[in-house]
Every structure is written in C-alpha cells, then in structure tokens.
Motif scaffolding. Sequence first.
Motif, PDB file in Angstrom:
ATOM      1  N   MET A  92      25.076 -51.954  99.691  1.00  0.00           N
ATOM      2  CA  MET A  92      26.213 -52.368  99.519  1.00  0.00           C
ATOM      3  C   MET A  92      26.322 -53.786  99.456  1.00  0.00           C
ATOM      4  SD  MET A  92      29.684 -51.731 101.932  1.00  0.00           S
ATOM      5  CE  MET A  92      28.828 -52.619 103.204  1.00  0.00           C
ATOM      6  N   ASN A  93      27.181 -54.253  98.439  1.00  0.00           N
ATOM      7  CA  ASN A  93      27.036 -55.830  98.380  1.00  0.00           C
ATOM      8  C   ASN A  93      28.438 -56.452  99.026  1.00  0.00           C
ATOM      9  OD1 ASN A  93      27.569 -58.562  97.273  1.00  0.00           O
ATOM     10  ND2 ASN A  93      26.152 -58.026  95.593  1.00  0.00           N
ATOM     11  N   ILE A  94      28.182 -57.400  99.810  1.00  0.00           N
ATOM     12  CA  ILE A  94      29.383 -57.881 100.719  1.00  0.00           C
ATOM     13  C   ILE A  94      29.361 -59.295 100.531  1.00  0.00           C
ATOM     14  CG2 ILE A  94      30.308 -57.833 103.065  1.00  0.00           C
ATOM     15  CD1 ILE A  94      28.288 -55.985 104.003  1.00  0.00           C
ATOM     16  N   LYS A  95      29.097 -59.715  99.004  1.00  0.00           N
ATOM     17  CA  LYS A  95      29.142 -61.093  98.943  1.00  0.00           C
ATOM     18  C   LYS A  95      30.769 -61.461  98.450  1.00  0.00           C
ATOM     19  CE  LYS A  95      25.967 -63.272  96.544  1.00  0.00           C
ATOM     20  NZ  LYS A  95      24.947 -63.637  95.512  1.00  0.00           N
ATOM     21  N   SER A  96      31.415 -60.366  98.275  1.00  0.00           N
ATOM     22  CA  SER A  96      32.991 -60.897  98.118  1.00  0.00           C
ATOM     23  C   SER A  96      33.903 -60.658  99.039  1.00  0.00           C
ATOM     24  CB  SER A  96      33.446 -60.245  96.822  1.00  0.00           C
ATOM     25  OG  SER A  96      32.417 -60.264  95.790  1.00  0.00           O
ATOM     26  N   PHE A  97      33.302 -60.476 100.372  1.00  0.00           N
ATOM     27  CA  PHE A  97      34.176 -60.166 101.431  1.00  0.00           C
ATOM     28  C   PHE A  97      35.173 -61.289 101.633  1.00  0.00           C
ATOM     29  CE2 PHE A  97      31.682 -56.943 103.938  1.00  0.00           C
ATOM     30  CZ  PHE A  97      32.047 -55.937 103.237  1.00  0.00           C
ATOM     31  N   THR A  98      36.483 -60.899 102.015  1.00  0.00           N
ATOM     32  CA  THR A  98      37.473 -61.861 102.423  1.00  0.00           C
ATOM     33  C   THR A  98      38.013 -61.229 103.655  1.00  0.00           C
ATOM     34  OG1 THR A  98      39.318 -61.117 100.971  1.00  0.00           O
ATOM     35  CG2 THR A  98      37.736 -62.572  99.941  1.00  0.00           C
ATOM     36  N   THR A  99      38.850 -62.040 104.599  1.00  0.00           N
ATOM     37  CA  THR A  99      39.791 -61.567 105.375  1.00  0.00           C
ATOM     38  C   THR A  99      41.027 -61.382 104.894  1.00  0.00           C
ATOM     39  OG1 THR A  99      40.226 -64.013 105.950  1.00  0.00           O
ATOM     40  CG2 THR A  99      38.545 -63.315 107.249  1.00  0.00           C
ATOM     41  N   ALA A 100      41.587 -60.458 105.261  1.00  0.00           N
ATOM     42  CA  ALA A 100      42.777 -59.882 104.801  1.00  0.00           C
ATOM     43  C   ALA A 100      44.072 -60.603 105.056  1.00  0.00           C
ATOM     44  CB  ALA A 100      43.029 -58.415 105.101  1.00  0.00           C
ATOM     45  N   ASN A 101      43.949 -61.510 106.194  1.00  0.00           N
ATOM     46  CA  ASN A 101      45.293 -62.208 106.598  1.00  0.00           C
ATOM     47  C   ASN A 101      45.150 -63.621 106.054  1.00  0.00           C
ATOM     48  OD1 ASN A 101      42.952 -62.908 108.169  1.00  0.00           O
ATOM     49  ND2 ASN A 101      43.774 -63.459 109.944  1.00  0.00           N
ATOM     50  N   THR A 102      44.127 -64.103 105.423  1.00  0.00           N
ATOM     51  CA  THR A 102      43.975 -65.562 104.880  1.00  0.00           C
ATOM     52  C   THR A 102      43.528 -65.225 103.515  1.00  0.00           C
ATOM     53  OG1 THR A 102      41.409 -65.782 105.360  1.00  0.00           O
ATOM     54  CG2 THR A 102      43.137 -66.536 107.266  1.00  0.00           C
ATOM     55  N   ASN A 103      43.070 -64.028 102.871  1.00  0.00           N
ATOM     56  CA  ASN A 103      42.851 -64.170 101.777  1.00  0.00           C
ATOM     57  C   ASN A 103      41.593 -65.292 101.152  1.00  0.00           C
ATOM     58  OD1 ASN A 103      42.853 -62.541  99.294  1.00  0.00           O
ATOM     59  ND2 ASN A 103      44.195 -63.995  98.274  1.00  0.00           N
ATOM     60  N   GLN A 104      40.750 -65.871 101.947  1.00  0.00           N
ATOM     61  CA  GLN A 104      39.977 -66.931 101.965  1.00  0.00           C
ATOM     62  C   GLN A 104      38.411 -66.174 101.395  1.00  0.00           C
ATOM     63  OE1 GLN A 104      39.313 -69.633 104.773  1.00  0.00           O
ATOM     64  NE2 GLN A 104      37.844 -70.815 104.046  1.00  0.00           N
ATOM     65  N   LYS A 105      38.173 -66.674 100.243  1.00  0.00           N
ATOM     66  CA  LYS A 105      36.865 -66.082  99.889  1.00  0.00           C
ATOM     67  C   LYS A 105      35.551 -66.686 100.434  1.00  0.00           C
ATOM     68  CE  LYS A 105      34.575 -64.786  95.438  1.00  0.00           C
ATOM     69  NZ  LYS A 105      33.347 -65.394  95.759  1.00  0.00           N
ATOM     70  N   ILE A 106      34.659 -66.063 100.795  1.00  0.00           N
ATOM     71  CA  ILE A 106      33.496 -66.618 101.609  1.00  0.00           C
ATOM     72  C   ILE A 106      32.659 -67.220 100.555  1.00  0.00           C
ATOM     73  CG2 ILE A 106      31.356 -65.899 102.796  1.00  0.00           C
ATOM     74  CD1 ILE A 106      34.010 -65.773 104.219  1.00  0.00           C
ATOM     75  N   THR A 116      22.631 -63.379 100.226  1.00  0.00           N
ATOM     76  CA  THR A 116      21.632 -64.072 101.471  1.00  0.00           C
ATOM     77  C   THR A 116      22.161 -63.482 103.020  1.00  0.00           C
ATOM     78  OG1 THR A 116      23.176 -65.884 102.038  1.00  0.00           O
ATOM     79  CG2 THR A 116      21.701 -66.260 100.317  1.00  0.00           C
ATOM     80  N   ARG A 117      21.341 -63.910 103.730  1.00  0.00           N
ATOM     81  CA  ARG A 117      21.756 -63.336 105.047  1.00  0.00           C
ATOM     82  C   ARG A 117      22.797 -64.079 105.629  1.00  0.00           C
ATOM     83  NH1 ARG A 117      17.334 -61.272 108.178  1.00  0.00           N
ATOM     84  NH2 ARG A 117      17.833 -62.122 109.888  1.00  0.00           N
ATOM     85  N   TYR A 118      23.203 -65.245 105.316  1.00  0.00           N
ATOM     86  CA  TYR A 118      24.480 -65.940 105.544  1.00  0.00           C
ATOM     87  C   TYR A 118      25.634 -65.219 104.922  1.00  0.00           C
ATOM     88  CZ  TYR A 118      21.614 -69.842 107.761  1.00  0.00           C
ATOM     89  OH  TYR A 118      20.672 -70.560 108.361  1.00  0.00           O
ATOM     90  N   GLU A 119      25.641 -64.838 103.824  1.00  0.00           N
ATOM     91  CA  GLU A 119      26.473 -64.290 103.148  1.00  0.00           C
ATOM     92  C   GLU A 119      26.768 -62.937 103.810  1.00  0.00           C
ATOM     93  OE1 GLU A 119      25.680 -66.317  98.776  1.00  0.00           O
ATOM     94  OE2 GLU A 119      24.918 -64.281  99.240  1.00  0.00           O
TER      95      GLU A 119
END
Length: 510
Positions: A1-15, A78-81
């Motif tokens: 599973m690719n989690i590179k595009s995760f955001t927080t739902a309350n801020t909608n800020q892209k990692i 990456t591990r950070y992402e």
Amino acid sequence: MNIKSFTTANTNQKIPVKGINKLKQEQTQIISQVTSVSQLSDVQPTDWAFQALQSLVERYGCIAGYPNSTYRGNRALTRYEFAAGLNACLDRVNELIATATADIVTKQDLALLQRLQEDFSAELATLRGRVDSLEARTAELEANQFSTTTKLKGEATFTLADTFGDDTETQAVFNNRVRLQLVSSFTGKDKLFTRLAAGNIGNSFADELGTNEGRFAHDGAANNDVIIDRLHYVFPVGEKLKVTAMASLGAHHFYADVFNPGLNTGGGGTGALSRFGERNPIYRLGIANSTTGIGFSYKLNKLIKLEGGYLAKNGSDPSSKAGLFNGNYSAMGQIVVQPAKRFKFGLTYVNGYDPGDGTFAFGGTGTNFANGLLPGTEERRINSNSYGVQAQFDISPKFSIRGWGSFTDVDFNGGDAEIWNYAIALAFPDLGKKGSLGGIIAGAEPYAGRLDPRPADFTNDTPLHVEAFYRYPVNDNISITPGVIWLNAPNQDRDNDDIFIGTLRTTFTF
C-alpha cells in the motif's frame, strides 16, 4: 500500500514527498479530501490493494490523491513518508475515538487493536529495546567521533621483492610504506586532503640497477620518517568548474583525467606495480614533494571537458631561480573528449622550464638519457614542450583497454633532445572474484630518441617495459598482489642484460 499521499482530514495538508523533478510543483499543491476511491483515476477494482484503499478513504477519511486525481500507488516511498502517512491515519483514528463515532470505530475495532497490542507485546518490547540500544550507541559515537568534518583513511603496504638477471646483484628486500590521509569537508562539496606518509622503500632498486625504469608505484618514502606528502584543497566554483590548490606534492594527475582508473592510484598500493604502469609520464613532469600549484577541471558540456594547471617545483622557496615564477615550472593544458559512455580520449600539452638546477625529470620513470640529459645540464636552462595522447575503451565491466603516447622536445643551451614514451594497458576488474584486479602493461618508458650533442656512449635502442600483476582481495581491507616486471634493453641499450623484478605486495586499507 502506498501511503505517500496521506493527509490529515482536519487540515487537509499534504505530506511533502520526494519524487521526479517534473512532478515537484504538482506534488506541493493542496487538494480536497478524497471521499470515494472512485475519485482516484489510476486505482482499479482489480488492484490488489483496492479494498484497503477503499476502507482508508471511505471509512477513515485519511487518504488524499494528487491534483490530477491520481494516487500513483506503484511509486516508492521513504521511511519518513511512511511514518508521516501512518501518523496521519492514527491521528484520524484517535480523533474518531475521542468523538465516539461509533458507526465508524466500533467496539470490535477497539477490541481488535487491543488484542493485536497484546499479541505483539513481546515483539514491540524487543523492537523498543533495539531502538534504545541504537540511540545509545549513536550518542556514544557522536560524543567520541574523530571529527564532524573529517574522515580518516589509511593504507599500509608491505612489499617483498627482488630482481633477477645475469648482470644484477641485488638482494631480496622487505619494505613498508604507510599513508594516513585526513579528508575534511567544510561545505559538503569541498575537500581538504592532508596526508602523512612514512616508509623505508626508498627508490626501489633504482640505485642498484642504475635506472629509474621499473620503480614501484608506491616507493619514495625512506628511513621511516613521517612527512606531510600531500596538502591539497579541492573546491567547486559553480556547477561545472572544480579547482585544486596544491600546497605540497603538486602534480597534474591530481586534477586531470589520466585515462587509467584502477591501475592509477596516485602512488598507492592497490594499483599497477610500477610508476610507469600508473599513467602516461607526461603527467609526472614537474612533480616533487616541494611542488606547489593550482589546477582546474571544467566540464564544457556532456562531450568535452577542459583541464589545466600550473606547477612550481620550488614555489615555496623565495631564493633566486625559485619561487612561483622564477624557478622550475610545468604548465599543462588538456582536452578530454567522451563521444560514448565507454570510450574517451584526451590531448595533452605540457610546457616546462628549468632555470638550471638539474631537476628535469619524468617523475622517477625512464632511462638515464631521458632524465638529466647530458652531463653538465644542471648548469643550463632547459625548455621543454611535451605532447601527449591517451585513450580509454571499456569493452565491458570486466575488460578495459587503455593506451598512451607522448613526445617531448627539449632545448637547452648548447643542445637539444627528443624523448618518447608509449604503452598499452589491459585491465581486468573483478577477475575471478569481486574486488580483484588483473593488469598487463607493455610499452617503452621515457627514452631519448635523439640527443645532441651526442655522448660517446649514447644508444637509442627502444627500452621495453612489460609488467603483469593480479590483486587478490582477501577481504574488504586486505589484498595480496603478486606480479613481475620485465625490462628489455634497460637504459635504452640492447647490450644490457634483461632485468626481471619480482614482487609480492600486501596492502591493508582502512
């Protein structure tokens, strides 16, 4: 599973993520939260992770796509992402638990999380212990490290050698040479080289054989005296220019391409056996421990590189016939052309001048007539112009052909000379074992093809130099190199008996 595009739902800020340059601007844009997996155009129901993505998007709401409605699930992260994405989803889960959203986070989910925590408590404890241990070791290394800006590199070479021939009377010897080099960086792109050297190998068998031909590449140190034999500062100027300032042991090969990688190690104990086998002797003009100077390498484009430099053999001496501009100097210009990835060639020109201190020489290679020329030339001004050509053709990763040739025209008060040298070298990286190196070099060390006025004992027979060696790596830090050098017509005289130099070299690197 690719989690590179995760955001927080309350801020909608892209990692932030690292990716292909052309996508950088696109990746930094902010978009609305994905509410349905169908909004991701490149996610299909047949994808193996479709159900997982559907759950994360539609049940937990902690997945966002790219501005063009893609997810790019096949790209690496990456591990950070991964940590950032996982944290975003956990924050969302905690938020749902805190607000008691029962229709999303059920009691069964909480029970499952608790059971997983209990089942893997031992593994988590072990992992936590390993992390704590790693942190402690890292802290200890940081507290006791040699330097935050400097790395220490070392090389110790032991040589067992002897010469053989009808007219040789040398004894078997066991020599050593040690180098400790400090490599410092202050900007991350520059390097300060400070090297200490000691040993008892001297000039190999040159005194006993009466010629510099066949001298070992790593010789020079004597009496085990510790000296600073290299002090250079290399730094970039912009993206294409690299400058090398040399305060001690200046030489052209430190900044210029010599088309002989692996065999040329700058006088090290892991390459060719001889000084001649390392590189075209044209690069040795002007070299000495006392030499100072500056050199540059400029990458004009993908095809062409320009290199040049100026060396003063007694640049730190303020006396007459010395200094930067009133003593022995050597100025070089070179063009490197690489029309293909595995093939390149270069044209080299060196202008030299000697005010009369008798130091005209090819850096410990060649015949006596090519070094020093006529008796009494130590009192004569010498001008020289050298022209060289060299090439490298890597036929495969395990076989490479290199070659060179040069001509030197020498004028001095009352005479002139023509000096030639040429060779072909075959290199066999990883021969039989990864990290090994086989080499064969055949050619003629610098010799005087013409010398005027002509001494009574002058001969211009072509001296032949052939050497073969095999470096076998015992491990990553120890190598053993047996080899032999054959000198035919030494001192450019066929009446001289052939000389064979046998050696067994052991090198420790750290």
